[in-house]
Structures are given as C-alpha cells and as structure tokens.
Design a protein around this motif. Structure first.
Motif, mmCIF file in Angstrom:
data_model
loop_
_atom_site.group_PDB
_atom_site.id
_atom_site.type_symbol
_atom_site.label_atom_id
_atom_site.label_comp_id
_atom_site.label_asym_id
_atom_site.label_seq_id
_atom_site.Cartn_x
_atom_site.Cartn_y
_atom_site.Cartn_z
ATOM 1 N N THR A 13 -9.013 11.669 13.677
ATOM 2 C CA THR A 13 -10.140 11.321 12.832
ATOM 3 C C THR A 13 -9.576 10.785 11.513
ATOM 4 O OG1 THR A 13 -12.217 12.125 11.862
ATOM 5 C CG2 THR A 13 -10.391 13.691 11.923
ATOM 6 N N GLN A 14 -10.098 9.662 11.083
ATOM 7 C CA GLN A 14 -9.548 8.972 9.929
ATOM 8 C C GLN A 14 -10.031 9.600 8.626
ATOM 9 O OE1 GLN A 14 -7.404 6.079 9.704
ATOM 10 N NE2 GLN A 14 -7.377 6.692 7.539
ATOM 11 N N VAL A 15 -9.087 9.852 7.736
ATOM 12 C CA VAL A 15 -9.393 10.308 6.379
ATOM 13 C C VAL A 15 -8.840 9.265 5.411
ATOM 14 C CG1 VAL A 15 -8.898 12.031 4.613
ATOM 15 C CG2 VAL A 15 -9.425 12.750 6.958
ATOM 16 N N THR A 16 -9.693 8.764 4.557
ATOM 17 C CA THR A 16 -9.288 7.779 3.569
ATOM 18 C C THR A 16 -9.681 8.277 2.189
ATOM 19 O OG1 THR A 16 -9.611 5.979 5.148
ATOM 20 C CG2 THR A 16 -9.474 5.391 2.820
ATOM 21 N N VAL A 17 -8.701 8.339 1.302
ATOM 22 C CA VAL A 17 -8.939 8.809 -0.058
ATOM 23 C C VAL A 17 -8.715 7.646 -1.004
ATOM 24 C CG1 VAL A 17 -8.356 10.501 -1.819
ATOM 25 C CG2 VAL A 17 -8.146 11.101 0.601
ATOM 26 N N SER A 18 -9.749 7.281 -1.719
ATOM 27 C CA SER A 18 -9.656 6.157 -2.638
ATOM 28 C C SER A 18 -9.214 6.640 -4.011
ATOM 29 C CB SER A 18 -11.007 5.455 -2.745
ATOM 30 O OG SER A 18 -11.977 6.343 -3.257
ATOM 31 N N SER A 19 -8.461 5.792 -4.681
ATOM 32 C CA SER A 19 -7.964 6.151 -6.020
ATOM 33 C C SER A 19 -8.932 5.724 -7.109
ATOM 34 C CB SER A 19 -6.602 5.499 -6.243
ATOM 35 O OG SER A 19 -6.707 4.094 -6.095
ATOM 36 N N SER A 75 -9.277 18.779 -3.497
ATOM 37 C CA SER A 75 -8.404 18.067 -4.431
ATOM 38 C C SER A 75 -7.635 16.955 -3.729
ATOM 39 C CB SER A 75 -7.429 19.046 -5.088
ATOM 40 O OG SER A 75 -8.122 20.066 -5.769
ATOM 41 N N LEU A 76 -8.358 16.147 -3.006
ATOM 42 C CA LEU A 76 -7.726 15.110 -2.199
ATOM 43 C C LEU A 76 -7.011 14.080 -3.059
ATOM 44 C CD1 LEU A 76 -10.484 14.662 0.507
ATOM 45 C CD2 LEU A 76 -8.110 15.301 0.949
ATOM 46 N N LYS A 77 -5.930 13.573 -2.504
ATOM 47 C CA LYS A 77 -5.122 12.557 -3.172
ATOM 48 C C LYS A 77 -5.018 11.331 -2.269
ATOM 49 C CE LYS A 77 -2.161 16.183 -5.129
ATOM 50 N NZ LYS A 77 -0.761 16.688 -5.239
ATOM 51 N N PRO A 78 -4.770 10.174 -2.835
ATOM 52 C CA PRO A 78 -4.619 8.971 -1.994
ATOM 53 C C PRO A 78 -3.551 9.141 -0.918
ATOM 54 C CG PRO A 78 -4.867 8.337 -4.278
ATOM 55 C CD PRO A 78 -4.752 9.836 -4.267
ATOM 56 N N GLU A 79 -2.511 9.908 -1.211
ATOM 57 C CA GLU A 79 -1.446 10.106 -0.227
ATOM 58 C C GLU A 79 -1.879 10.991 0.941
ATOM 59 O OE1 GLU A 79 -1.248 10.519 -3.543
ATOM 60 O OE2 GLU A 79 0.031 12.249 -4.064
ATOM 61 N N ASP A 80 -3.077 11.554 0.871
ATOM 62 C CA ASP A 80 -3.610 12.304 2.000
ATOM 63 C C ASP A 80 -4.249 11.374 3.031
ATOM 64 O OD1 ASP A 80 -4.726 14.805 -0.314
ATOM 65 O OD2 ASP A 80 -2.953 14.880 0.975
ATOM 66 N N THR A 81 -4.355 10.109 2.701
ATOM 67 C CA THR A 81 -4.937 9.142 3.626
ATOM 68 C C THR A 81 -4.114 9.056 4.897
ATOM 69 O OG1 THR A 81 -5.924 7.814 1.874
ATOM 70 C CG2 THR A 81 -5.504 6.713 3.964
ATOM 71 N N ALA A 82 -4.755 9.287 6.027
ATOM 72 C CA ALA A 82 -4.065 9.300 7.316
ATOM 73 C C ALA A 82 -5.080 9.552 8.417
ATOM 74 C CB ALA A 82 -2.995 10.389 7.349
ATOM 75 N N VAL A 83 -4.623 9.406 9.646
ATOM 76 C CA VAL A 83 -5.392 9.884 10.791
ATOM 77 C C VAL A 83 -4.977 11.335 11.018
ATOM 78 C CG1 VAL A 83 -5.882 9.614 13.239
ATOM 79 C CG2 VAL A 83 -5.523 7.587 11.800
ATOM 80 N N TYR A 84 -5.954 12.206 11.089
ATOM 81 C CA TYR A 84 -5.690 13.632 11.248
ATOM 82 C C TYR A 84 -5.975 14.050 12.687
ATOM 83 C CZ TYR A 84 -5.053 14.353 6.265
ATOM 84 O OH TYR A 84 -4.558 14.316 4.983
ATOM 85 N N TYR A 85 -5.068 14.851 13.231
ATOM 86 C CA TYR A 85 -5.169 15.326 14.603
ATOM 87 C C TYR A 85 -5.161 16.850 14.629
ATOM 88 C CZ TYR A 85 -3.551 10.585 15.731
ATOM 89 O OH TYR A 85 -3.414 9.215 15.840
ATOM 90 N N CYS A 86 -5.962 17.421 15.504
ATOM 91 C CA CYS A 86 -5.827 18.846 15.775
ATOM 92 C C CYS A 86 -5.064 19.004 17.085
ATOM 93 C CB CYS A 86 -7.171 19.552 15.825
ATOM 94 S SG CYS A 86 -8.325 18.981 17.094
ATOM 95 N N ALA A 87 -4.335 20.086 17.183
ATOM 96 C CA ALA A 87 -3.494 20.338 18.344
ATOM 97 C C ALA A 87 -3.464 21.832 18.625
ATOM 98 C CB ALA A 87 -2.079 19.821 18.097
ATOM 99 N N ALA A 88 -3.097 22.186 19.835
ATOM 100 C CA ALA A 88 -3.047 23.597 20.216
ATOM 101 C C ALA A 88 -1.827 23.864 21.084
ATOM 102 C CB ALA A 88 -4.329 23.994 20.956
ATOM 103 N N ARG A 89 -1.343 25.088 20.994
ATOM 104 C CA ARG A 89 -0.248 25.518 21.852
ATOM 105 C C ARG A 89 -0.444 26.980 22.157
ATOM 106 N NH1 ARG A 89 4.766 27.525 19.159
ATOM 107 N NH2 ARG A 89 5.912 26.455 20.816
ATOM 108 N N ALA A 90 0.015 27.388 23.339
ATOM 109 C CA ALA A 90 -0.187 28.768 23.788
ATOM 110 C C ALA A 90 0.978 29.664 23.376
ATOM 111 C CB ALA A 90 -0.380 28.792 25.295
ATOM 112 N N ARG A 91 1.529 29.403 22.226
ATOM 113 C CA ARG A 91 2.629 30.188 21.679
ATOM 114 C C ARG A 91 2.431 30.280 20.173
ATOM 115 N NH1 ARG A 91 6.526 30.878 25.455
ATOM 116 N NH2 ARG A 91 8.091 31.492 23.925
ATOM 117 N N PRO A 92 3.235 31.093 19.487
ATOM 118 C CA PRO A 92 3.071 31.194 18.029
ATOM 119 C C PRO A 92 3.215 29.844 17.332
ATOM 120 C CG PRO A 92 4.411 32.990 18.844
ATOM 121 C CD PRO A 92 4.194 32.073 20.005
#
Length: 122
Positions: free
Chosen positions: A116-122, A84-101
C-alpha cells in the motif's frame, strides 16, 4: 496465511496515517507480524515487527518513537500507526507474517500482502 494491506495514502509532513493488515486462513495467533517498506530504487527495508505472546515489539531506528505496531488476534488484524511522518517515509508498505519469532530480514517472512502506497509531502 493470506494478507492484505491497506490504509495508505497521502499525508503532509508531521501528519499521520494508520495502515491495516487483514489476515485470513490459518490462525493468526501464532504468527509474527512484520511491516516493511520499499522506496523507489531502494531495497525493501524493515520497519517493525510484533511477535506472538508475549507481544514483543521491535522497530527500525528510523521509525522508533514515531510508529507503533499492534495487532488484534481475534479480528486477525495488524496495524501500523505512523505519526510525525517525514518525506523519507514515502514508500510502498508491506505487511508480512512468519510462523517463528520476530525477525528484521524480509527473506525470513514467508507470507506477504500486496503493498500500500504511502506518500508524505514536504
């Protein structure tokens, strides 16, 4: 831990994409995985996180009910299913990790993949 995010692309409003995050190096089992995003001119914001056993999941209110975070420890892979993607979801998405909760603050994550670039067109 080295991370690499991929799977972004162009989607229409109401569509879906699945992002993947490949981890290498140290065991992935004891790390929290987080997804963040950054739109042009905005600060990086929290999207979702999943901690190690038990797999506690937390989501930003803006994506709750539409996005699902998951991971396959054996394959050292993390995922972000985005529906259910929306135009406001458009962004560069990053994954990250940490060795804690899990945490929602980007500054608490020590390991980052390239975006990784995500672009949602209206």
């Amino acid at each position: 831990v080295q991370l690499q995010a991929f799977g972004g692309g162009l989607a229409q409003t109401g569509g879906y994409l699945r992002l993947s995050c490949a981890a290498s190096g140290h065991s992935f089992r004891s790390y929290t995985l987080g997804w963040f995003r950054q739109a042009p001119g905005k600060e990086r914001e929290f999207v979702a996180t999943i901690s190690w056993s038990p797999d506690n999941e937390y989501y930003a209110d803006s994506v709750k009910g539409r996005f699902t975070i998951s991971r396959d420890v054996a394959k050292k892979m993390g995922y972000l299913q985005m529906n259910s993607l929306k135009p406001e979801d458009t962004a560069v998405y990053y994954c990250a990790a940490r060795a804690r909760p899990g945490a929602a603050q980007a500054r608490l994550y020590g390991y980052w993949g390239q975006g990784t670039q995500v672009t949602v067109s209206s």
